[in-house]
Write a protein that holds these residues in place. Sequence first.
Motif, PDB file in Angstrom:
ATOM      1  N   ILE A   1     -11.693   8.434 -10.042  1.00  0.00           N
ATOM      2  CA  ILE A   1     -10.007   8.316  -9.658  1.00  0.00           C
ATOM      3  C   ILE A   1      -9.809   8.628  -8.206  1.00  0.00           C
ATOM      4  CG2 ILE A   1      -7.813   9.536 -10.262  1.00  0.00           C
ATOM      5  CD1 ILE A   1      -9.052  10.291 -13.031  1.00  0.00           C
ATOM      6  N   GLY A   2     -10.487   9.344  -7.706  1.00  0.00           N
ATOM      7  CA  GLY A   2     -10.234   9.610  -6.368  1.00  0.00           C
ATOM      8  C   GLY A   2     -10.536   8.151  -5.331  1.00  0.00           C
ATOM      9  N   GLY A   3     -11.563   7.456  -5.952  1.00  0.00           N
ATOM     10  CA  GLY A   3     -12.014   6.316  -5.290  1.00  0.00           C
ATOM     11  C   GLY A   3     -10.774   5.323  -5.569  1.00  0.00           C
ATOM     12  N   LEU A   4     -10.390   5.280  -6.837  1.00  0.00           N
ATOM     13  CA  LEU A   4      -9.305   4.389  -7.294  1.00  0.00           C
ATOM     14  C   LEU A   4      -8.037   4.518  -6.354  1.00  0.00           C
ATOM     15  CD1 LEU A   4      -8.158   2.051  -8.894  1.00  0.00           C
ATOM     16  CD2 LEU A   4      -7.578   3.941 -10.807  1.00  0.00           C
ATOM     17  N   ALA A   5      -7.814   5.821  -6.104  1.00  0.00           N
ATOM     18  CA  ALA A   5      -6.650   6.531  -5.152  1.00  0.00           C
ATOM     19  C   ALA A   5      -6.633   6.070  -3.680  1.00  0.00           C
ATOM     20  CB  ALA A   5      -6.600   7.932  -5.234  1.00  0.00           C
TER      21      ALA A   5
ATOM     22  N   LEU B   1      -3.723  -0.670  -0.476  1.00  0.00           N
ATOM     23  CA  LEU B   1      -2.885  -1.655  -0.823  1.00  0.00           C
ATOM     24  C   LEU B   1      -1.387  -1.580  -1.060  1.00  0.00           C
ATOM     25  CD1 LEU B   1      -5.129  -3.022  -4.138  1.00  0.00           C
ATOM     26  CD2 LEU B   1      -4.745  -3.680  -1.633  1.00  0.00           C
ATOM     27  N   ALA B   2      -1.048  -0.146  -0.837  1.00  0.00           N
ATOM     28  CA  ALA B   2       0.435   0.415  -1.097  1.00  0.00           C
ATOM     29  C   ALA B   2       1.300  -0.259  -0.138  1.00  0.00           C
ATOM     30  CB  ALA B   2       0.549   1.839  -0.840  1.00  0.00           C
ATOM     31  N   THR B   3       2.426  -0.649  -0.539  1.00  0.00           N
ATOM     32  CA  THR B   3       3.184  -1.357   0.169  1.00  0.00           C
ATOM     33  C   THR B   3       4.470  -0.598   0.929  1.00  0.00           C
ATOM     34  OG1 THR B   3       4.672  -1.863  -1.705  1.00  0.00           O
ATOM     35  CG2 THR B   3       3.268  -3.236  -1.233  1.00  0.00           C
ATOM     36  N   THR B   4       4.620   0.579   0.800  1.00  0.00           N
ATOM     37  CA  THR B   4       5.446   1.697   1.147  1.00  0.00           C
ATOM     38  C   THR B   4       4.783   2.610   1.775  1.00  0.00           C
ATOM     39  OG1 THR B   4       5.860   3.003  -0.653  1.00  0.00           O
ATOM     40  CG2 THR B   4       7.335   0.970  -0.198  1.00  0.00           C
ATOM     41  N   PRO B   5       5.083   3.342   2.989  1.00  0.00           N
ATOM     42  CA  PRO B   5       4.494   4.568   3.533  1.00  0.00           C
ATOM     43  C   PRO B   5       4.266   5.701   2.549  1.00  0.00           C
ATOM     44  CG  PRO B   5       6.079   3.728   5.106  1.00  0.00           C
ATOM     45  CD  PRO B   5       6.428   2.798   3.818  1.00  0.00           C
TER      46      PRO B   5
ATOM     47  N   VAL C   1       0.793   7.381   1.595  1.00  0.00           N
ATOM     48  CA  VAL C   1       0.371   8.709   2.124  1.00  0.00           C
ATOM     49  C   VAL C   1      -0.127   9.495   0.529  1.00  0.00           C
ATOM     50  CG1 VAL C   1       1.327  10.849   2.612  1.00  0.00           C
ATOM     51  CG2 VAL C   1       1.959   8.982   3.933  1.00  0.00           C
ATOM     52  N   THR C   2       0.851   9.095  -0.587  1.00  0.00           N
ATOM     53  CA  THR C   2       0.522   9.920  -1.813  1.00  0.00           C
ATOM     54  C   THR C   2      -0.931   9.256  -2.382  1.00  0.00           C
ATOM     55  OG1 THR C   2       2.864   9.699  -2.447  1.00  0.00           O
ATOM     56  CG2 THR C   2       1.370  10.013  -4.216  1.00  0.00           C
ATOM     57  N   PHE C   3      -1.230   8.077  -2.341  1.00  0.00           N
ATOM     58  CA  PHE C   3      -2.482   7.568  -2.981  1.00  0.00           C
ATOM     59  C   PHE C   3      -3.600   8.297  -2.024  1.00  0.00           C
ATOM     60  CE2 PHE C   3       0.030   4.101  -5.371  1.00  0.00           C
ATOM     61  CZ  PHE C   3      -0.493   4.862  -6.609  1.00  0.00           C
ATOM     62  N   LEU C   4      -3.407   8.082  -0.769  1.00  0.00           N
ATOM     63  CA  LEU C   4      -4.635   8.685   0.175  1.00  0.00           C
ATOM     64  C   LEU C   4      -4.688   9.849   0.260  1.00  0.00           C
ATOM     65  CD1 LEU C   4      -3.773   6.354   3.378  1.00  0.00           C
ATOM     66  CD2 LEU C   4      -5.627   6.161   1.729  1.00  0.00           C
ATOM     67  N   SER C   5      -3.540  10.841  -0.087  1.00  0.00           N
ATOM     68  CA  SER C   5      -3.680  12.306  -0.270  1.00  0.00           C
ATOM     69  C   SER C   5      -4.485  12.740  -1.598  1.00  0.00           C
ATOM     70  CB  SER C   5      -2.679  12.890   0.035  1.00  0.00           C
ATOM     71  OG  SER C   5      -2.005  12.544   0.907  1.00  0.00           O
ATOM     72  N   LEU C   6      -4.122  11.772  -2.560  1.00  0.00           N
ATOM     73  CA  LEU C   6      -4.932  11.885  -3.907  1.00  0.00           C
ATOM     74  C   LEU C   6      -6.451  11.707  -3.817  1.00  0.00           C
ATOM     75  CD1 LEU C   6      -2.276  10.557  -6.506  1.00  0.00           C
ATOM     76  CD2 LEU C   6      -3.105  13.029  -6.421  1.00  0.00           C
ATOM     77  N   GLY C   7      -6.583  10.551  -3.117  1.00  0.00           N
ATOM     78  CA  GLY C   7      -8.219  10.091  -2.969  1.00  0.00           C
ATOM     79  C   GLY C   7      -9.145  11.471  -2.374  1.00  0.00           C
ATOM     80  N   LEU C   8      -8.255  11.875  -1.242  1.00  0.00           N
ATOM     81  CA  LEU C   8      -8.706  13.075  -0.758  1.00  0.00           C
ATOM     82  C   LEU C   8      -9.009  14.387  -1.661  1.00  0.00           C
ATOM     83  CD1 LEU C   8      -9.831  14.660   2.068  1.00  0.00           C
ATOM     84  CD2 LEU C   8      -7.513  15.412   2.138  1.00  0.00           C
TER      85      LEU C   8
ATOM     86  N   ASN D   1      -6.854  -6.056  14.084  1.00  0.00           N
ATOM     87  CA  ASN D   1      -5.858  -4.997  14.277  1.00  0.00           C
ATOM     88  C   ASN D   1      -6.353  -3.544  13.693  1.00  0.00           C
ATOM     89  OD1 ASN D   1      -4.337  -4.911  11.625  1.00  0.00           O
ATOM     90  ND2 ASN D   1      -4.237  -7.291  12.072  1.00  0.00           N
ATOM     91  N   MET D   2      -5.552  -2.668  14.083  1.00  0.00           N
ATOM     92  CA  MET D   2      -5.521  -1.091  13.566  1.00  0.00           C
ATOM     93  C   MET D   2      -5.464  -1.126  12.142  1.00  0.00           C
ATOM     94  SD  MET D   2      -4.622   1.454  16.573  1.00  0.00           S
ATOM     95  CE  MET D   2      -5.234   2.750  15.671  1.00  0.00           C
ATOM     96  N   GLY D   3      -4.214  -1.746  11.537  1.00  0.00           N
ATOM     97  CA  GLY D   3      -3.997  -1.677  10.158  1.00  0.00           C
ATOM     98  C   GLY D   3      -5.173  -2.167   9.459  1.00  0.00           C
ATOM     99  N   THR D   4      -5.749  -3.519   9.746  1.00  0.00           N
ATOM    100  CA  THR D   4      -6.804  -4.157   9.058  1.00  0.00           C
ATOM    101  C   THR D   4      -7.976  -3.192   9.006  1.00  0.00           C
ATOM    102  OG1 THR D   4      -5.928  -6.202   9.440  1.00  0.00           O
ATOM    103  CG2 THR D   4      -8.206  -6.128   8.822  1.00  0.00           C
ATOM    104  N   GLY D   5      -8.363  -2.555  10.148  1.00  0.00           N
ATOM    105  CA  GLY D   5      -9.383  -1.767  10.277  1.00  0.00           C
ATOM    106  C   GLY D   5      -9.294  -0.504   9.519  1.00  0.00           C
ATOM    107  N   PHE D   6      -8.242   0.108   9.532  1.00  0.00           N
ATOM    108  CA  PHE D   6      -8.169   1.087   8.841  1.00  0.00           C
ATOM    109  C   PHE D   6      -8.191   0.991   7.053  1.00  0.00           C
ATOM    110  CE2 PHE D   6      -5.508   3.578  12.088  1.00  0.00           C
ATOM    111  CZ  PHE D   6      -6.502   4.759  11.911  1.00  0.00           C
ATOM    112  N   HIS D   7      -7.698  -0.097   6.717  1.00  0.00           N
ATOM    113  CA  HIS D   7      -7.868  -0.549   5.491  1.00  0.00           C
ATOM    114  C   HIS D   7      -9.571  -0.763   4.958  1.00  0.00           C
ATOM    115  CE1 HIS D   7      -3.312  -2.050   5.465  1.00  0.00           C
ATOM    116  NE2 HIS D   7      -3.620  -0.898   5.116  1.00  0.00           N
ATOM    117  N   TYR D   8     -10.151  -1.468   5.875  1.00  0.00           N
ATOM    118  CA  TYR D   8     -11.508  -1.662   5.613  1.00  0.00           C
ATOM    119  C   TYR D   8     -12.175  -0.305   5.533  1.00  0.00           C
ATOM    120  CZ  TYR D   8     -11.315  -6.597   7.035  1.00  0.00           C
ATOM    121  OH  TYR D   8     -10.992  -7.936   7.033  1.00  0.00           O
ATOM    122  N   ALA D   9     -11.671   0.752   6.143  1.00  0.00           N
ATOM    123  CA  ALA D   9     -12.476   1.888   6.070  1.00  0.00           C
ATOM    124  C   ALA D   9     -12.021   2.626   4.834  1.00  0.00           C
ATOM    125  CB  ALA D   9     -11.980   2.601   7.302  1.00  0.00           C
ATOM    126  N   PHE D  10     -10.676   2.549   4.264  1.00  0.00           N
ATOM    127  CA  PHE D  10     -10.386   3.057   3.169  1.00  0.00           C
ATOM    128  C   PHE D  10     -11.036   2.374   2.031  1.00  0.00           C
ATOM    129  CE2 PHE D  10      -6.243   4.197   5.466  1.00  0.00           C
ATOM    130  CZ  PHE D  10      -6.776   5.295   5.777  1.00  0.00           C
TER     131      PHE D  10
END
Length: 425
Positions: free
Chosen positions: A303-307, A313-317, A321-328, A382-391
């Motif tokens: 579930i953490g991986g899914l988060a 993919l989230a469209t709002t900040p 933040v919620t999903f990335l925090s849940l992943g962690l 760009n930074m946003g794309t790089g972060f998404h690849y990392a996530f």
Amino acid sequence: MEKLNSKITKKAWTMILLLFLMIGISNVEKAMIGYASVPIMDELGLSPTEWGLIGSAFYWMFAVSAIFGGSMADKMGTKHVITIIVVLWAAVQFSTMFIYSLPILLLTRIILGIAEGPSYALAMTAASKWLPKEKTGTGLSLVSIGAPVFLAVSAPICIYLITHYGWRSQFLAAGILTLIWLVLWIFFGKEKPDTVEEKQTLQVSSNTKVSFIPSLFSKNFLIVIICGFTAYWSMSVFMSWAPNYFATVLKLGNAGMSLAVTMPGILIMASQLLFSMLSDRIYRKTGSMVRSRVFVMGPVVLIGGLAYFLGSLATTPALAVTFLSLGLTMGSVILVLGPAIIVEIIHPQHHGKAQGIFVAAGSIGGMVGPYVTGVMIEGASNMGTGFHYAFYLMALILAVCGALVWMGIRTKKEKVELEAVTNLN
């Protein structure tokens, strides 16, 4: 099935409290250098590259010392080894008061890394000696949450001391706090239960020597090592890069940043306690390590991986933040249920070194994860794309780890039982 005795004695609670404080102090001493980064760099005239060297120096011997410290604990006992490393903590904190050059600061960070390396493994090993198996998850969680609790409480105190009394003052305060804890540990810390009442729910180690080699290369232990690597990768990437992502990509303001940085710590405390208590509850009912530890940790990590994937993919900040925090948060459950599984699959004579290897593997993930993330960000359009690849990568790593745990960790006895149930169905 016969109901298991789940009593935790008063001495055991004392040990849990002492180890909770130890883990808290350990993590504060790791973090303090970051709070004082600006005044230290200004006073010593350090460049960003030199400061990066200071940050990495802490981990140069961390993995080696984690394994060595765990091995020594198996021979000398956890109380003696913990006493030695905490004396070193205090010495480093007091010596930091007299730092006026880069080489000396670098040396103190290396020594602190050596002394801190075994701390988590030793705390898990020491606590597990006092806990009945059906309370291991909850007991280890209560020790582990010392880290986020102390970090949350200490940050404003350290910043106040730095602002009003200079950056060295926080190291003086930490040294004094460490000595106070050390005195309490010497007087009240115990190696293991010594009465019939305290031993009755615990597994007592045999005097017969048992080889560690078969366990070291067993499938179960190798999967747990992968889990340690995964957990620390997730936590180090989040701590190193998530604030940057929140500020530069999500464009969060001060209020949003405060919430985004605070939320993960709260969620980690809650999740570790919740899932360890659930795991212990299942253990009390079934007596099964697989059903209680494996079948809880595996799905949670998945579930953490899914988060993490949904966060990218989230469209709002707010959703990001919620999903990335849940992943962690879901990944952090490894840090309490992983050691609980080790207690089950490794002979008590080797718990120290096994927990040390778990932490050592984690420290490697902690070193590699942030660097790989930086490479991905720098190489993207760009930074946003790089972060998404990392996530995405983080999501994949957690998903693979969760699946390995869920499908791969079995004891011989429970494997036969589960196969029998499957065939009947």
